[in-house]
Write a protein that holds these residues in place. Sequence first.
Motif, PDB file in Angstrom:
ATOM      1  N   THR A 141       2.429  -3.277   9.873  1.00 20.42           N
ATOM      2  CA  THR A 141       2.624  -2.342   8.956  1.00 20.42           C
ATOM      3  C   THR A 141       4.080  -2.073   8.774  1.00 20.42           C
ATOM      4  N   LEU A 142       4.809  -2.260   7.775  1.00 21.92           N
ATOM      5  CA  LEU A 142       6.083  -1.878   7.542  1.00 21.92           C
ATOM      6  C   LEU A 142       6.529  -0.918   6.361  1.00 21.92           C
ATOM      7  N   ASP A 143       7.339  -0.016   6.885  1.00 24.10           N
ATOM      8  CA  ASP A 143       7.683   1.003   6.138  1.00 24.10           C
ATOM      9  C   ASP A 143       8.656   0.678   4.868  1.00 24.10           C
ATOM     10  N   ILE A 144       8.523   0.807   3.544  1.00 30.19           N
ATOM     11  CA  ILE A 144       9.257   0.295   2.527  1.00 30.19           C
ATOM     12  C   ILE A 144       9.819   1.206   1.652  1.00 30.19           C
ATOM     13  N   SER A 145       9.860   2.738   2.277  1.00 34.11           N
ATOM     14  CA  SER A 145      10.023   3.888   1.404  1.00 34.11           C
ATOM     15  C   SER A 145      11.483   3.738   0.873  1.00 34.11           C
ATOM     16  N   THR A 146      12.498   3.550   2.022  1.00 40.32           N
ATOM     17  CA  THR A 146      13.827   3.613   1.745  1.00 40.32           C
ATOM     18  C   THR A 146      14.408   2.807   0.588  1.00 40.32           C
ATOM     19  N   GLY A 147      13.781   1.845   0.622  1.00 42.68           N
ATOM     20  CA  GLY A 147      14.396   1.029  -0.770  1.00 42.68           C
ATOM     21  C   GLY A 147      15.455   0.262  -0.173  1.00 42.68           C
ATOM     22  N   SER A 148      15.944   0.420   1.181  1.00 45.48           N
ATOM     23  CA  SER A 148      17.021  -0.352   1.690  1.00 45.48           C
ATOM     24  C   SER A 148      16.876  -1.100   2.707  1.00 45.48           C
ATOM     25  N   THR A 149      15.761  -1.042   3.379  1.00 44.42           N
ATOM     26  CA  THR A 149      15.292  -1.832   4.663  1.00 44.42           C
ATOM     27  C   THR A 149      13.916  -1.611   4.924  1.00 44.42           C
ATOM     28  N   PHE A 150      13.127  -2.575   5.869  1.00 47.99           N
ATOM     29  CA  PHE A 150      12.169  -2.409   6.272  1.00 47.99           C
ATOM     30  C   PHE A 150      12.115  -1.600   7.723  1.00 47.99           C
ATOM     31  N   TYR A 151      11.123  -0.887   7.963  1.00 43.39           N
ATOM     32  CA  TYR A 151      10.836  -0.404   9.313  1.00 43.39           C
ATOM     33  C   TYR A 151       9.468  -0.565   9.811  1.00 43.39           C
ATOM     34  N   ASN A 152       9.597  -1.108  11.078  1.00 39.53           N
ATOM     35  CA  ASN A 152       8.182  -1.483  11.760  1.00 39.53           C
ATOM     36  C   ASN A 152       7.545  -0.208  12.163  1.00 39.53           C
ATOM     37  N   ILE A 188     -11.939  -3.791   9.864  1.00 38.58           N
ATOM     38  CA  ILE A 188     -11.663  -2.923   8.897  1.00 38.58           C
ATOM     39  C   ILE A 188     -11.038  -1.728   9.697  1.00 38.58           C
ATOM     40  N   TYR A 189      -9.979  -1.226   8.906  1.00 37.38           N
ATOM     41  CA  TYR A 189      -9.072  -0.216   9.512  1.00 37.38           C
ATOM     42  C   TYR A 189      -8.874   0.933   8.590  1.00 37.38           C
ATOM     43  N   ASP A 190      -8.686   2.204   9.183  1.00 33.25           N
ATOM     44  CA  ASP A 190      -8.532   3.327   8.308  1.00 33.25           C
ATOM     45  C   ASP A 190      -6.794   3.492   8.244  1.00 33.25           C
ATOM     46  N   LEU A 191      -6.766   3.610   6.631  1.00 30.98           N
ATOM     47  CA  LEU A 191      -5.108   3.635   6.388  1.00 30.98           C
ATOM     48  C   LEU A 191      -4.554   4.802   6.089  1.00 30.98           C
ATOM     49  N   SER A 192      -5.399   6.041   6.459  1.00 32.09           N
ATOM     50  CA  SER A 192      -5.168   7.227   5.867  1.00 32.09           C
ATOM     51  C   SER A 192      -3.707   7.646   6.599  1.00 32.09           C
ATOM     52  N   ASN A 193      -3.081   6.907   7.755  1.00 33.67           N
ATOM     53  CA  ASN A 193      -1.974   6.854   8.219  1.00 33.67           C
ATOM     54  C   ASN A 193      -1.297   5.445   8.372  1.00 33.67           C
ATOM     55  N   PRO A 194      -0.904   4.880   7.511  1.00 37.01           N
ATOM     56  CA  PRO A 194      -0.462   3.470   7.873  1.00 37.01           C
ATOM     57  C   PRO A 194       0.390   3.101   9.009  1.00 37.01           C
ATOM     58  N   SER A 195       1.133   4.366   9.300  1.00 35.67           N
ATOM     59  CA  SER A 195       2.006   4.220  10.444  1.00 35.67           C
ATOM     60  C   SER A 195       1.316   3.933  11.967  1.00 35.67           C
ATOM     61  N   TYR A 238       0.922  -1.116  -0.294  1.00 38.59           N
ATOM     62  CA  TYR A 238       0.161  -0.095  -0.147  1.00 38.59           C
ATOM     63  C   TYR A 238       0.776   1.281  -0.006  1.00 38.59           C
ATOM     64  N   GLY A 239       1.156   1.798  -1.222  1.00 34.51           N
ATOM     65  CA  GLY A 239       2.088   2.909  -1.280  1.00 34.51           C
ATOM     66  C   GLY A 239       3.363   2.518  -0.988  1.00 34.51           C
ATOM     67  N   ASP A 240       3.842   3.326   0.059  1.00 32.59           N
ATOM     68  CA  ASP A 240       5.313   3.041   0.762  1.00 32.59           C
ATOM     69  C   ASP A 240       5.297   2.094   1.957  1.00 32.59           C
ATOM     70  N   TYR A 241       4.231   1.273   2.162  1.00 33.26           N
ATOM     71  CA  TYR A 241       4.268   0.273   3.227  1.00 33.26           C
ATOM     72  C   TYR A 241       3.744  -1.105   2.678  1.00 33.26           C
ATOM     73  N   VAL A 242       3.925  -1.760   3.439  1.00 32.13           N
ATOM     74  CA  VAL A 242       3.505  -3.282   3.191  1.00 32.13           C
ATOM     75  C   VAL A 242       2.618  -3.555   4.419  1.00 32.13           C
ATOM     76  N   LEU A 243       1.386  -4.440   4.475  1.00 32.88           N
ATOM     77  CA  LEU A 243       0.765  -5.022   5.511  1.00 32.88           C
ATOM     78  C   LEU A 243       0.939  -6.255   5.408  1.00 32.88           C
ATOM     79  N   CYS A 244       1.175  -6.973   6.530  1.00 32.83           N
ATOM     80  CA  CYS A 244       1.532  -8.579   6.571  1.00 32.83           C
ATOM     81  C   CYS A 244       0.367  -9.051   7.648  1.00 32.83           C
ATOM     82  N   SER A 245       0.018 -10.302   7.286  1.00 31.12           N
ATOM     83  CA  SER A 245      -0.892 -10.974   8.011  1.00 31.12           C
ATOM     84  C   SER A 245      -0.041 -12.085   8.476  1.00 31.12           C
ATOM     85  N   GLU A 246      -0.139 -12.203   9.846  1.00 31.55           N
ATOM     86  CA  GLU A 246       0.860 -13.479  10.796  1.00 31.55           C
ATOM     87  C   GLU A 246      -0.239 -14.480  11.129  1.00 31.55           C
TER      88      GLU A 246
END
Length: 722
Positions: A415-426, A458-465, A400-408
Amino acid sequence: MINKQKKVIKLVLLVFYTTILQLIPIYLPYASAQQLYGDYPGQIDSLFPTANVSAIEIDYPYTFAAMSADGLSCIDIADPKSCVNLSSIILTGNTIDVALSGRFAYTANGLSGVNIINITDKNSIELINTVYIATQDWQSIEVYGDMLFLLAPESGLYCYDISDPLNPVFCDNYPIQGCSDIEITGLVAYVTSPISGLYSLNISDPYNIALLDHYSESGTDINEIAISGNLLFATYQSGFMHVVGITDSASLLRTDACSLQDSAKDVVVWGNIVFYGCFSTGIHAINISKPFQTDVFDLPIAESGELYPQDLELFDDFLFVADGKNGLRVIELARFQNPFYTDAYTYNNWKYNDIEIEGDFAIVGTDSNGIECIDTTIYHDYIHWYNYSYSDSIYDVEVYGDYVLCSEETGGLRTLDISTGSTFYNEDFISQSGTQCFEIKTQGEKAYVAFGNDGLFIYDLSNPSNLVYLGMWMGSPTDAVRDIALNGDIAYLAYSDYGLIALNITDPVNPGGIESGYSNYDVRTLENIGDFIYFANQTHLSVVIYGSFGFNLVNSIELYETINHIKIHGTYLYVTTDTSFLIYDIMVHETPELLANTTLSAGAEKMEIMKDHIYLAGDSGISYYKIKTTGTDDFDGDSLGFFDEVWGLGTDPALADTDGDGHNDNDDLYPLDGTKWQAAPDKELMFILLPLIGVIFFITLIKALKGKKKPKYMDTNEPKFG
């Protein structure tokens, strides 16, 4: 003297025809291999045979055609081989361009303004409003989010806020004299002008559009552009094309260039081929599989007199052509081949449960090693880039944009931030202990999550963080939600025991209201295309249609083995089982047509389709299968493209040496006859040599016909002899 001339002429003719006869058997196979053969690609349908269609915009299964003096038409293209005009509306002035946004279409009608048309009812589209600015001659229109962008050649780019679709509000104007085309990616608008070149503009603040860079290398007469990934393809009115790198939109850099047949009216990118349309010579193609070494095979699909392209639009394997004289044309570009295995990837023998492709990277959910990111830039040599490691199994990943949502597996949503292209940030983690998190789907700014026995959340994704809980629907506490498909205000849920449920999600805080069920089977996976829902329960593949009447069965197919996953891409349905991979053409839902059935070397849990490949994630890693032909593909490494082999030489595109005589097809003059071999000629040399021989022949012939001139007798005072 006359006899001498005749002898020379005979000698010249003898040499010429002997040479031609020697070259014809060498030249012809390769001459024919420079064309697109038979009826493929070829026109499969047309509408409005005498109309001037100036532009088209696709929102499958519909396309909207700007019909110049005839207004706007809505066309059903669910089956591209049999398009149907549903409704039309006459508008003031010439309808030059069209753009779509939700329930509305916007048309550019020159000095007659911008029209806003309600397209909710496709059988009766209706004019709602006209924005009229007397001094502007609107020629091009584009929608990006809540912003409407318009081009007026005399005054440049205009931006309007259409958050209220019926009342556009002016934001800003960036002056560009003679502007002609616009493409938007990210928050950058690329605008062309045959007068001044190519502009990249920052549109992150629509009230303050700012210049990033201006490109005018080798002249300024750029008229049409298309974007694919980090490359922009710009055509010039003077008949050539530049490949421009746009990785840094503030520093546009040319990477390659090639000549065109003529000035292009429009250009589109389909896989590794650029198609461009010329009003005088038809539609042509260029191989861009090596963007820094563009191969100009430039083959006409349709010659002048057949097509007069003004606008080109792609959907799946079909090219839709707005024809200036012959209406709307549909051209089939590719056909499925039987999928064949091309490569595989695994890192430390990890097992993979799901895969998502995002740009040049694959985001993969592993069985017990968290999330992995794989660099797919180098084909057949994928590289482990980095991973976010934890011991839980990941069932599903959703980018989802600069984020990836993971089901465990243990009931977590991460929710992980993937915007840097070099690492994931929880960024965020939500735990629903005591259950499993099976599936995630996004629609708009909302995430719909299947939490097993706890139901749909159902969750609001307006702020994926910082995910915000909105509401949930439990359903049966003894049954687990395994999969989700979304269709506007309706969510279709797959249950382990109860089967299929339709749920009203208009109010995300309190979903419910529709609880129509179908089938008391174990439904593990489902996909929808509009109101048609495809689902798998054990060994059956079924399709139902949903409406006010509830669910109605359309068709059911017994596959005799457990179905693991299904996915719809375009008008095709992809199915994986424990041992097989199948592709169905679902243009006609009542009778899905099996196109391919391939045995898998290892089972697959999930899949992702990207261009002409399918990626299968399973216990043995990721497997890649080639599923479509794209014309220039060289499957066997003999330097011949697919079209060249199948429709040109008749050779096997999967075998470098079709006749088994030890010589590659491209090097063998007789590639289908294992008993004969002769070195194949240089094909490019043949295209130069024959015209050259012709020129030499005619020069020699003319000289021979003129003969040797006699000197004129001059009367002088010198004594005459004899």
